[in-house]
Design a protein around this motif. Structure first.
Motif, PDB file in Angstrom:
ATOM      1  N   MET A 329      50.661  37.656  42.604  1.00 33.31           N
ATOM      2  CA  MET A 329      49.125  37.822  42.600  1.00 33.31           C
ATOM      3  C   MET A 329      48.554  36.700  42.037  1.00 33.31           C
ATOM      4  O   MET A 329      48.659  36.484  40.697  1.00 33.31           O
ATOM      5  CB  MET A 329      48.900  39.173  41.768  1.00 33.31           C
ATOM      6  N   GLU A 330      48.116  35.868  42.532  1.00 30.66           N
ATOM      7  CA  GLU A 330      47.650  34.606  42.087  1.00 30.66           C
ATOM      8  C   GLU A 330      46.702  33.790  42.741  1.00 30.66           C
ATOM      9  O   GLU A 330      46.325  34.046  43.890  1.00 30.66           O
ATOM     10  CB  GLU A 330      49.011  33.526  41.554  1.00 30.66           C
ATOM     11  N   TYR A 331      46.350  32.579  42.315  1.00 29.62           N
ATOM     12  CA  TYR A 331      45.549  31.619  43.094  1.00 29.62           C
ATOM     13  C   TYR A 331      46.369  30.360  43.729  1.00 29.62           C
ATOM     14  O   TYR A 331      47.080  30.034  42.935  1.00 29.62           O
ATOM     15  CB  TYR A 331      44.343  30.818  41.906  1.00 29.62           C
ATOM     16  N   TRP A 337      42.552  33.095  46.229  1.00 32.14           N
ATOM     17  CA  TRP A 337      43.215  34.287  45.450  1.00 32.14           C
ATOM     18  C   TRP A 337      43.980  34.984  46.469  1.00 32.14           C
ATOM     19  O   TRP A 337      43.300  35.477  47.635  1.00 32.14           O
ATOM     20  CB  TRP A 337      42.285  35.244  44.964  1.00 32.14           C
ATOM     21  N   GLY A 356      38.707  39.303  44.868  1.00 32.96           N
ATOM     22  CA  GLY A 356      39.415  39.748  43.561  1.00 32.96           C
ATOM     23  C   GLY A 356      40.473  40.796  44.086  1.00 32.96           C
ATOM     24  O   GLY A 356      40.377  41.289  45.220  1.00 32.96           O
ATOM     25  N   PHE A 357      41.167  41.290  42.922  1.00 37.10           N
ATOM     26  CA  PHE A 357      42.140  42.322  43.022  1.00 37.10           C
ATOM     27  C   PHE A 357      41.647  43.420  42.671  1.00 37.10           C
ATOM     28  O   PHE A 357      40.952  43.859  41.958  1.00 37.10           O
ATOM     29  CB  PHE A 357      43.632  41.913  42.289  1.00 37.10           C
ATOM     30  N   GLY A 374      42.786  44.946  47.011  1.00 40.51           N
ATOM     31  CA  GLY A 374      41.840  43.896  46.657  1.00 40.51           C
ATOM     32  C   GLY A 374      40.545  43.884  47.564  1.00 40.51           C
ATOM     33  O   GLY A 374      40.341  44.908  48.393  1.00 40.51           O
ATOM     34  N   SER A 379      37.449  32.546  48.837  1.00 40.22           N
ATOM     35  CA  SER A 379      38.021  31.862  47.923  1.00 40.22           C
ATOM     36  C   SER A 379      39.046  30.897  48.419  1.00 40.22           C
ATOM     37  O   SER A 379      39.633  31.219  49.660  1.00 40.22           O
ATOM     38  CB  SER A 379      38.977  32.593  46.723  1.00 40.22           C
TER      39      SER A 379
END
Length: 458
Positions: A329-331, A337, A356-357, A374, A379
């Motif tokens: 779970m990251e960018y 994202w 977003g999550f 999410g 993004s």
């Protein structure tokens, strides 16, 4: 013209095959027949079509008595087919002409015969048994094909492709695990690929994909291609799998319904495995870009598009395509994202460009199919709000829209298709020598949602 010495000698089997009478006569019969055809049609120079099966021809009654011998050599990294034929006893001219005919014929297509290729050269012999002139050369590029170059009356050579008569046959493999499932299936005559398919049919047991446990029993039926003599040529698909293990047991039959054309494995009662990965993580969304090569909308580069894009308003819920464990779970660069989920049977899914999550979601957490993970966003590298969805199988990107996944279908809902399945199931049972329920020893307990367990003998 003087030939330069070859860097390494050809590997040659100089044994004379005097005991292989039937094969020599069959080959000689073909050569005689072809020579006769060319004598009858002296003006025809085009290549003859493929002969369906060289072993099926028996021309011993019309073949004249002629002494012939054969020798075998190999093309190596430093020795050409022409060199090998010369070492076997052919003249430079004959070796070059025969090689040219072979290379001009499919499947070689003017390419040099690869290192390791075996050539069998046929020679006429004189009264003393010595080879006199080259009359044919045989090459087997694979187990299903033989290419035969034969001498014509004018001394030139012409090549024919001889195709084996193939038949699809079945073999039953049964036994128990001593070390690993793959080792046991390979020892019984199967392949690692068949063992992988077998393990994938029983995902409830994590140990089975890693090899299983000693003492656990398996029973499979596999397809294979055979030639007209019944010799094994090529491994095929798994068509039946039964397992009697510590953690799980059951049996599966491969069947292709006429209405879909999609081959799946079904339980004995005709129920397919559950669909464990969904193709549409954003409900009701439209596909804006499919899987495959495309021009990138931002960079303009022609690159692979490794997933499918679903266009939806920003903030639309994204749902897990299947049960699994969140591994990231990251960018990420380009992805924005994103979330990565590991599923059973070697599958992973990736959800990118998220806004977003979902609340209280963390890496390492288990999610179920349909859980909100999410929300659609823009993004990363995007031209608007959408979800970029990827499926990987054993580390390789696959097309989510065409990937063959279990459907959970119950064939009992269509009496005609169910009848066709029952006929195929019973045919497979005959192939595996199964006895009626209650007879013989237990190999697997069948478990289906719609029927009580039944037992099948191996």
């Amino acid at each position: 013209m003087k030939r330069s010495a070859t860097p390494a000698p050809a590997r040659v089997d100089r044994r004379f095959a005097t005991s292989r009478t039937a094969e020599r006569l069959a080959a000689l019969g073909i050569i005689v027949l072809m020579a006769a055809l060319f004598c009858l049609m002296p003006g025809r120079s085009e290549e003859m079509g493929a002969v369906s099966s060289f072993a099926s021809l028996d021309l011993r009654e019309v073949a004249p008595a002629r002494d012939m011998t054969e020798r075998t050599g190999h093309v190596t990294a430093s020795v050409t087919a022409t060199d090998a034929l010369e070492v076997l006893g052919a003249t430079s001219a004959d070796a070059a002409a025969a090689t040219s005919a072979l290379r001009a014929t499919s499947p070689f297509g003017q390419k040099r015969l690869r290192a390791g290729t075996a050539l069998t050269a046929f020679f006429e012999t004189d009264d003393t048994g010595l080879a006199t002139r080259l009359i044919a050369v045989s090459v087997k590029p694979d187990a299903k094909t033989t290419v035969l170059a034969t001498r014509r009356d004018d001394g030139s050579f012409i090549a024919n492709v001889l195709l084996a008569r193939l038949s699809l046959q079945h073999r039953r493999l049964a036994g128990k695990i001593d070390t690993t499932l793959a080792d046991a299936i390979i020892a019984a005559g199967g392949t690692r690929a068949q063992a992988d398919v077998f393990a994938g049919l029983f995902p409830q047991d994590d140990r089975l994909a890693e090899g299983g446990r000693p003492g656990e029993r398996f029973d499979v039926v596999v397809e294979y291609l055979a030639d007209e003599r019944g010799n094994f040529l090529e491994a095929g698909d798994l068509v039946f799998a039964a397992f009697n293990g510590e953690r799980t047991s059951g049996s599966w039959y491969k069947f292709t319904p006429e209405d879909t054309g999609l081959a799946e494995f079904y339980t004995r009662s005709g129920v397919a495995g559950d669909e464990f990965i969904s193709r549409d993580p954003v409900r009701g969304a439209q596909i804006s870009s499919g899987f495959g090569n495309r021009i990138h909308p931002i960079t303009g580069d022609f690159i692979p598009h490794t997933g499918v894009d679903f266009r939806a308003p920003k903030g639309t819920a994204i749902r897990a395509a299947g049960a699994g464990v969140i591994t990231a779970m990251e960018y990420g660069e380009g992805y924005g994202w994103f979330i990565r989920i590991r599923h059973e049977r070697g599958f992973e899914t990736i959800y990118a460009h998220m806004a977003g999550f979902a609340d209280r979601l963390v890496p390492g957490q288990t999610v179920m199919r349909g859980d909100t993970i999410g929300y659609v966003g823009d993004s990363g590298s995007t031209t608007g709000a959408h979800l970029h969805f990827e499926i990987l199988h054993k580390g390789n990107y696959v097309n989510p829209m065409t990937l063959a996944l279990p459907t959970g279908r119950d064939l009992g809902e269509d009496p005609e298709i169910l009848a066709a399945f029952v006929a195929e199931r019973d045919r497979i049972d005959v192939l595996r020598g199964a006895t009626p329920p209650g007879e013989g020893r237990l190999i697997a307990a069948q478990r289906t949602p719609s029927a009580s367990p039944t037992t099948r003998s191996p």
